[in-house]
Structure formats: C-alpha cells, structure tokens
Design an enzyme around this catalytic site. Structure first.
Site, PDB file in Angstrom:
ATOM      1  N   SER A   2      67.171  -4.336  75.253  1.00  0.00           N
ATOM      2  CA  SER A   2      66.156  -2.425  76.630  1.00  0.00           C
ATOM      3  C   SER A   2      64.994  -2.723  75.794  1.00  0.00           C
ATOM      4  CB  SER A   2      67.629  -1.304  76.224  1.00  0.00           C
ATOM      5  OG  SER A   2      67.217  -0.127  76.570  1.00  0.00           O
ATOM      6  N   ASP A  57      62.885  -0.139  82.086  1.00  0.00           N
ATOM      7  CA  ASP A  57      62.181  -0.493  80.354  1.00  0.00           C
ATOM      8  C   ASP A  57      62.676  -1.525  80.599  1.00  0.00           C
ATOM      9  OD1 ASP A  57      64.964  -0.226  80.954  1.00  0.00           O
ATOM     10  OD2 ASP A  57      65.094  -0.110  79.170  1.00  0.00           O
ATOM     11  N   ASP A  78      65.296  -4.092  80.288  1.00  0.00           N
ATOM     12  CA  ASP A  78      66.711  -4.649  81.227  1.00  0.00           C
ATOM     13  C   ASP A  78      66.777  -3.740  82.205  1.00  0.00           C
ATOM     14  OD1 ASP A  78      66.941  -2.352  79.553  1.00  0.00           O
ATOM     15  OD2 ASP A  78      69.307  -2.972  79.362  1.00  0.00           O
ATOM     16  N   ASP A 110      67.886  -0.307  82.979  1.00  0.00           N
ATOM     17  CA  ASP A 110      68.688   0.940  83.394  1.00  0.00           C
ATOM     18  C   ASP A 110      67.581   2.212  83.572  1.00  0.00           C
ATOM     19  OD1 ASP A 110      67.930   0.919  81.087  1.00  0.00           O
ATOM     20  OD2 ASP A 110      70.060   0.684  80.094  1.00  0.00           O
TER      21      ASP A 110
HETATM   22 MG    MG Z   1      67.533  -0.174  78.644  1.00  0.00          MG
END
Ligand code: MG
Length: 459
Positions: A99, A243, A245, A247
């Site tokens: 992440s 960020d 990844d 999300d």
């Molecule tokens: Mg993330």
C-alpha cells in the site's frame, strides 16, 4: 512482525528479503491454500513494488501445492483485483502490496470471495495454519497443471467504474486534471477512467517504477509538495494523487492545496445525497476522521457511524448493516457501496468528476465553504499499558462531553474534537485534535500533555 502474529491492520507487511522473504511467502501461500481448500479459484495480483514478482511466485507455488487453481492478474490496483474477485466468481484473492509504506516494504493480503479482505476470524485461521505448519499437500495428480493468465482485470474494473457516473455530463465540461499515481499501478487505470469520461489528463510520476523515484508512496501533504506546485501552476481543474496500490485518492485543489481525505469525503457524501436521494443517510467512518462531517451533514439528516480505526472493519460493518450511503477513512480511502464496499481510488476520481460537472463551481470554492478548523496530529512514544492509562485519564477529564470509546477516546464538542488512542501496531500514543481556531487547538494539546504528565508522574 510479532511472533505468533502475522497479519497487521491490513495484511502481512515487511521489508523485502529481510522479513518479507520467499520462505515466508511460500509458507503463507501454503497456509492460504490450505484455508481455501483444493479446487478453489484464487486471483493473484500485485502492485509495482520491489520483490513483487519474487513474492508472487512463492505465494503461487504454495497455493498450487494445496491444489488451489491460480489465476494471475498481473499488475493491477488493489480495488481492481477486489472488484474482479467479487464480480467474476473467484473464491478469493491474494494481493502482493504494501500500500502506502516506504519503497523497501512489500506485503501480502488475502481477499475473501466478496472482494473484501478476509474477516478477522478467518485471518486468524490462516495464521494458525501458518504457525502450526498444518499444510494440506495434495497428491501429485491433484497439483494444478498451470497458472492461468487473467489479463482483463484492469479493463473490467475501468469499465465498471465509468458505468457508475454520467459520462456525457462530465464530457461536456471539458475538464483537465493532473493524476499522480506515485509511479505505481494507479497509472494503469486512473488515466483511462478519466479519459473515458472525456477528461484531458496530465500525468506526473506516471511511469511504473518500483523505486518510487517521483515521491514516497504515501499521499501526504509533505510528499505531495512538488505535485501540488505543478497543479497550481498548470491551471487545471484539480489534481489527484494515489498511494502505491491506488485504493486511496487525495485531492489537490485548483489552488494547489492538498485537501485531506475527510474534507473530500464530506463533499462526496453530500453529493451522494443528491445522486441517491432514496439511499439511507448513514455515513461510516473511523474515529480518526474529523467530526466536521457531522456539523456539515447534520442539517441533511445524515447520521455518522463511528468505528474503530481500520478500513477492513469499516467495510465489514457497512456490509453487516447494509445501510451505508458511503464510508471513508480520513487518509483518502473512500468507499462507494453501489460499486464495492472497499476503498477505491479510481471510483473516487469518477465521483469527484461527476460532482464537479453538476456543481459548476471550482473545486477550491467547495472546500472553502467548509468550516476551516485547525488540525494537530502528533504521537508520543510509550508502551501500550501507559497509553491505555492516558486514555482513561483523558476520559475522566472530559467526562462531561460526548465521548466515543470504541478505539481510545474521542471527545466531541461544538468547537473542537480530540482523539487519544494507542497505536494498533507500534508503542505509540496517537493524538489528533481539531478546533475552531489555533489557540483552542494548542490549549487542548497542552491539556492532553499535562494529563499525560500526571499519568507518567504516578508511575
Ligand atoms: Mg493502499
């Protein structure tokens, strides 16, 4: 990583080749496969991080040894993999990502068939299998013969996101935006989402690079300083930063100001009341979010459901109660239930575009309308026991106020709120407070510090 405990608040994380080794990944793959069972179908994907291929290969090897059928999604944002697991009938998924952590980290998280991270009790089962070494090794005949490639994850996801908004309306506005995907997988989807909606996109840090040369993967105001300058100088409608990844989505407004996630969530939640007038008026968030959401949305009859910190718990609670208009975390994770219950940076982008297309004002004007309070975030090193004592002392001191005590203590007043909680992962006491003005904020921080002094003095 603590012995006997593998999963943190969001998956297993560690420094590549130090804690996050191929051996760990292989064992975890075997444990995950044992948990799901032979014949089950799992989708496995990753972000751009260093060690991603190495860890993925080891996890897949472990999964195959238990007779699980593996579908390789390649590079994709976490929300894209989660969406496809849910929509395409997979029994679950594994995502190799850390992440927003610094570049040297990588991690493994496990997705349940509903697209949300495994429920906590199931996570514990995987952990037990891992530590007890209770792996299911199928007979040689049952080892799957191949890893199937599933290359459509990003396409399915982009199309699904775009379908939730009024593309024609957005197209007519002729927006230009900046997207900063932090040199990671957001680059594969967010520009495409915007372009499908007729938006002109300028990308910063848009090449895939596991060393994150552009900026650190966490979209904080400090890390976004140069992106924010660029946004301000280019005269675009707004900037959006992800960020590692994708999300999370953090907005940089047209004046180049980084807007923290809970301020964006207030705007989006208010917009969703208009988009979905028949939906229940409940917004789910963690105690770490600003209570300004209550002040701003109360006149619309919105109830805020306060939960403990952690995106998975928010998603699971929204699922259990089935009555959420939306959910969010203050760090830029926004959840839109008609699409999926998890944080989704691409979906956040599409909703922002639709909101702006309807509103006709500059995005900075929308933020300027919100109350401007003074926020202080700080942390103090102390062990968990002491931190819990401080929480008790703060509770006692503010006992005549409205208190929320599900995760540390949150004090809510008309002109301020404060949160004091022990960190879930480190020996830290976290303090967040926001007040109508700077003087009051500083005064409150002094009060909390003197309460800490009292607790420490007694030890
Ligand atoms: Mg993330």
């Amino acid at each position: 990583m603590i012995m006997g405990k593998l999963f943190g608040t969001d998956g297993v994380r560690g420094i590549v080749n130090k804690d996050m080794t191929p051996e760990l990944a292989l064992r975890l793959g075997r444990a995950i496969g044992t948990f799901f069972g032979p014949g089950k179908k799992l989708l496995v994907g990753r972000d751009i991080r260093v060690g991603g291929e190495m860890i993925k290969a080891a996890v897949i090897s472990g999964l195959l040894s238990t007779g699980v059928h593996v579908y390789d999604a390649g590079l994709a944002p976490t929300p894209a993999i989660q969406y496809v697991v849910k929509k395409r009938g997979f029994d679950g998924g594994v995502i190799i990502t850390a992440s927003h952590n610094p570049p040297e980290y990588n991690g493994i998280k496990v997705i349940w068939h509903d697209g949300i991270e495994l429920p906590r009790d199931k996570e514990k089962e995987v952990e037990e299998i891992y530590f007890e070494g209770r792996f299911n090794s199928v007979s040689w005949r049952e080892v799957p013969r191949e890893v199937k490639i599933f290359p459509y994850v990003n396409d399915i996801y982009v199309d699904a996101v775009v379908k939730h908004v009024d593309a024609e309306l957005i197209r007519k506005r002729g927006f230009t935006i900046v997207i900063d995907p932090a040199n990671s997988v957001g680059a594969l989807t967010s520009s495409r989402i915007a372009q499908k909606l007729g938006v002109k996109v300028i990308t910063i840090n848009g090449d895939l690079n596991p060393l994150f040369p552009g900026r650190k993967p966490e979209p904080t105001p400090e890390n976004l300083e140069s992106t924010a300058k660029a946004v301000a100088s280019m005269g675009v409608d707004f900037g959006l930063a992800h960020d590692g990844d994708a999300d999370r989505a953090i907005v940089i407004d047209d004046k180049g100001r980084v807007q923290w996630g809970d301020r964006t969530a207030i705007l989006l939640a208010r917009y969703l009341l208009e988009k979905h007038p028949d939906f229940p008026r409940k917004v789910y968030t963690a105690v770490s979010s600003s209570t300004l959401i209550e002040n701003v949305l109360r006149p619309y009859g919105v109830e805020v459901v306060w939960l403990k910190v952690g995106a998975i718990d928010i998603a699971r609670e929204m699922q259990r109660r089935g009555d959420a208009l939306c959910g969010f975390e203050e760090n830029g994770g926004f959840m839109y239930p008609p699409h999926q219950l998890v944080r989704d940076g691409g979906m956040t982008l599409a909703l922002l575009l639709e909101m702006l297309a309807k509103d006709k004002r500059r995005i900075s004007e929308l933020y300027d309308e919100l109350p401007q309070w003074h926020l202080i975030k700080t942390k103090i090193h102390m062990d968990r026991q002491t931190a819990l004592k401080v929480v008790e002392r703060v509770k006692e001191h503010f006992k005549n106020y409205r208190l929320i005590t599900i995760d540390g203590v949150k004090v809510i007043a008309d002109d301020f709120w404060l949160l004091v909680r022990p960190s879930g992962t480190e020996p830290l006491l976290r303090i967040m407070l926001e007040a109508k003005n700077k003087e009051l904020a500083e005064e409150l921080l002094e009060t909390v510090k003197s309460l800490i002094g009292e607790v420490l003095g007694k030890q």
